[in-house]
Design an enzyme around this catalytic site. Sequence first.
Site, PDB file in Angstrom:
ATOM      1  N   LYS A   1       1.022   4.169  -3.002  1.00  0.00           N
ATOM      2  CA  LYS A   1       0.543   5.318  -2.734  1.00  0.00           C
ATOM      3  C   LYS A   1       1.861   6.446  -2.980  1.00  0.00           C
ATOM      4  O   LYS A   1       1.702   7.504  -3.369  1.00  0.00           O
ATOM      5  CB  LYS A   1       0.051   5.696  -1.349  1.00  0.00           C
ATOM      6  CG  LYS A   1      -1.323   4.718  -1.108  1.00  0.00           C
ATOM      7  CD  LYS A   1      -2.480   5.291  -2.353  1.00  0.00           C
ATOM      8  CE  LYS A   1      -3.525   4.509  -1.771  1.00  0.00           C
ATOM      9  NZ  LYS A   1      -4.722   5.014  -2.963  1.00  0.00           N
TER      10      LYS A   1
ATOM     11  N   TYR B   1       0.896  -1.176   0.042  1.00  0.00           N
ATOM     12  CA  TYR B   1      -0.008   0.044  -0.191  1.00  0.00           C
ATOM     13  C   TYR B   1       0.809   1.309   0.038  1.00  0.00           C
ATOM     14  O   TYR B   1       0.540   2.463  -0.823  1.00  0.00           O
ATOM     15  CB  TYR B   1      -0.686  -0.086   1.081  1.00  0.00           C
ATOM     16  CG  TYR B   1      -2.048   1.123   1.081  1.00  0.00           C
ATOM     17  CD1 TYR B   1      -3.128   0.867   0.517  1.00  0.00           C
ATOM     18  CD2 TYR B   1      -1.794   2.249   1.907  1.00  0.00           C
ATOM     19  CE1 TYR B   1      -3.970   1.971   0.648  1.00  0.00           C
ATOM     20  CE2 TYR B   1      -2.741   3.258   1.845  1.00  0.00           C
ATOM     21  CZ  TYR B   1      -3.969   2.897   1.334  1.00  0.00           C
ATOM     22  OH  TYR B   1      -5.010   4.004   1.159  1.00  0.00           O
TER      23      TYR B   1
END
Length: 281
Positions: A160, A156
């Site tokens: 991002k 993640y």
Amino acid sequence: MPKYELAGRTVVITGSTGGLGSAIASALRARGANLALLDLNQDLVDNQAAELGSESVARGWQVDVRSLDSLQSAIDAAAAHFGRIDVVIANAGIAPPAVPLWDLAGNDFERAIDINLNGVWRTFRAGVPHVQKTKGYLLAIASMAAFVHGPLNGPYCAAKAGVWAFADSTRLELRDSGVGVGTAHPTFFPTPMMEHVHADPAASAVWGGNERGLWKMVPLKVVVDAIIDGIEKRSDLIVAPKSLALTARIPGIVRPLVDRFGFPGTTIRDAIALAAARVDR
């Protein structure tokens, strides 16, 4: 800079039926924007569109952000339906399981990157010809995880952080065309996705259940208000809550200097022309 009025403009949103997507769509519609709602389930986007108004102001298309053809077809259809595309919001995303590197399944990592990062690229790639016509705005929903890299959260955070870097690069490429490019970086906030996170004992332990301290959740409205305000300002960087702005800006504090002095004058325009000539050959 004058306020970028949303009334009458057409906004594309991927992941539109999720917790954040739904809230953004409602807020945009309240400001008079027309909505092209994109998500995996046609029935869900059809129902969402019907709740927001007639087909003249809201319509849904089934897409998979893992497919450029799927996105291109839907965004082209939305442009034909509404007559224009002004804003494209790459919002679709997933939260992979909270595990350390040595227990991380390859398909979990690859799926997180493919949806959360590659999905942004595909969304922007499909939308950019349309927003160039209207001198519009591209927005990627990133996260504070782009700057604050927590454990058991590698895929993640990598995705991002990649979204943030990709948007910065894209902004430079579009600088001469009048298109704005931004990223939104909210902290934790309540959504169905966060319910799944909290159902995972490991994730809940890492973030303390998001009940207090640095990882405490903020209301969904705080995030939505910041995003809408950022769109109206065509912001490069949107942080929610604003109290975390310094945390977000420190890593990029030299970026404006690099943008200005590292790529002066027509440097980027010339490089793009040379790249286009290579493709033509």
